[in-house]
Design a protein around this motif. Sequence first.
Motif, PDB file in Angstrom:
ATOM      1  N   SER A   1     -33.990  28.666 -32.435  1.00 15.73           N
ATOM      2  CA  SER A   1     -33.212  28.635 -33.563  1.00 15.73           C
ATOM      3  C   SER A   1     -32.586  30.658 -33.163  1.00 15.73           C
TER       4      SER A   1
ATOM      5  N   SER B   1     -33.105  20.922 -40.632  1.00 13.82           N
ATOM      6  CA  SER B   1     -34.481  20.638 -40.854  1.00 13.82           C
ATOM      7  C   SER B   1     -35.120  19.561 -41.412  1.00 13.82           C
ATOM      8  N   THR B   2     -35.826  19.766 -41.794  1.00 13.93           N
ATOM      9  CA  THR B   2     -36.606  18.616 -42.847  1.00 13.93           C
ATOM     10  C   THR B   2     -37.367  18.584 -44.180  1.00 13.93           C
TER      11      THR B   2
ATOM     12  N   GLN C   1     -28.036  23.613 -39.211  1.00 12.87           N
ATOM     13  CA  GLN C   1     -29.822  23.107 -38.083  1.00 12.87           C
ATOM     14  C   GLN C   1     -30.061  22.616 -39.282  1.00 12.87           C
TER      15      GLN C   1
ATOM     16  N   ALA D   1     -40.083  15.897 -33.538  1.00 10.37           N
ATOM     17  CA  ALA D   1     -39.845  15.710 -34.191  1.00 10.37           C
ATOM     18  C   ALA D   1     -41.500  14.796 -35.653  1.00 10.37           C
TER      19      ALA D   1
ATOM     20  N   CYS E   1     -36.112  19.650 -31.426  1.00  4.74           N
ATOM     21  CA  CYS E   1     -36.809  19.689 -32.151  1.00  4.74           C
ATOM     22  C   CYS E   1     -38.247  18.678 -31.725  1.00  4.74           C
TER      23      CYS E   1
ATOM     24  N   SER F   1     -38.309  26.013 -33.116  1.00  2.74           N
ATOM     25  CA  SER F   1     -38.005  26.088 -34.360  1.00  2.74           C
ATOM     26  C   SER F   1     -37.779  28.036 -34.568  1.00  2.74           C
TER      27      SER F   1
ATOM     28  N   TYR G   1     -44.587  22.702 -36.836  1.00  4.91           N
ATOM     29  CA  TYR G   1     -43.695  22.233 -37.582  1.00  4.91           C
ATOM     30  C   TYR G   1     -42.974  22.365 -38.960  1.00  4.91           C
TER      31      TYR G   1
ATOM     32  N   ARG H   1     -31.628  19.090 -44.688  1.00  2.00           N
ATOM     33  CA  ARG H   1     -33.268  18.992 -44.759  1.00  2.00           C
ATOM     34  C   ARG H   1     -33.695  17.301 -44.550  1.00  2.00           C
TER      35      ARG H   1
ATOM     36  N   LYS I   1     -39.931  24.716 -39.061  1.00  2.00           N
ATOM     37  CA  LYS I   1     -38.902  24.778 -39.003  1.00  2.00           C
ATOM     38  C   LYS I   1     -38.553  25.625 -40.973  1.00  2.00           C
TER      39      LYS I   1
ATOM     40  N   GLU J   1     -34.965  27.807 -41.389  1.00  2.00           N
ATOM     41  CA  GLU J   1     -34.526  28.335 -42.477  1.00  2.00           C
ATOM     42  C   GLU J   1     -34.227  29.581 -43.065  1.00  2.00           C
TER      43      GLU J   1
END
Length: 316
Positions: free
Chosen positions: A97, A115-116, A113, A77, A75, A93, A145, A171, A149, A153
């Motif tokens: 996924s 994630s962020t 995963q 970022a 992805c 995303s 984004y 994350r 994300k 999740e």
Amino acid sequence: MPKRILITGGAGFIGSHLSRRLLDEGHEVLCVDNFFTGTRANIEDLLDHKRFELMRHDITFPLYVEVDEIFNLACPASPVHYQFDPVQTTKTSVVGSINMLGLAKRLKVPILQASTSEVYGDPHVHPQTEDYWGNVNPIGVRSCYDEGKRCAETLFFDYRRQHNLTIKVVRIFNTYGPRMHPSDGRVVSNFIVQALRGDNITIFGEGSQTRSFCYVDDLIEGFLRLMATPDEVTGPINLGNPNEFTIRELAELVLDIVGGNSKLVSRPLPKDDPKQRKPDITLARETLGWEPNVQLRQGLERTVAYFDALLSDKAS
């Protein structure tokens, strides 16, 4: 025991570091990337490695391979890249996924995963803990984004509940290091490239907004520790550096390392730009025995050296 491990986004900044670490540990790596932000240069030295395989593929389309583990990193970022084609960012995303979760389900293998911290949005809680639900604009310019994300999740935990899939969700807070894209618009790469070129350094607002900067090697260590935990450990778990710096402090530190006569120049704050971002890593400490080891100056010196060599090669 050696494994065959799939890394989506494997030619990107973080993916290329993860590829090297897994190869160093004796595993086979299948690197999948569509090269939207990843580059062959990031993995050029790995292409002849007998345990490394590169596949050009976009994960918004199904993928049929045989592997033992999956790290889903694909992805764009950085705002510059994920806002370039926001619909595709959301598809990567969400649809990406679904495709990777479907693969993990078919193969009965664990999947991690990436994630962020962006799932927390512009947070009302500081520092951010994993049980904070966030403050996100669902229709803003960063939503492709942030919400992409967040939806990823959701999918991971629904696959866990519905199909008993082994999932791990990380994350990621601000991460930096060699092989960052020089024009990705991130604050560390921006400041370093501007300073090396002798340009003025652009800060937004007064530079009083804060960030926490984690060196990429520390992040990769956290990835591997989480993937090695028992199935019941799912996350989400914050991985980042809890030492907080203002953007102005970062700019001044970069200038101190690079030298030169660059000045700090202010620009208006971008829309929905978070004013504070700092992870609470209590869970990572307790569950993984993990915390970052590389101090900001040390990591910046390594990153400056990388960009200095990169810009010198381009100029020659």
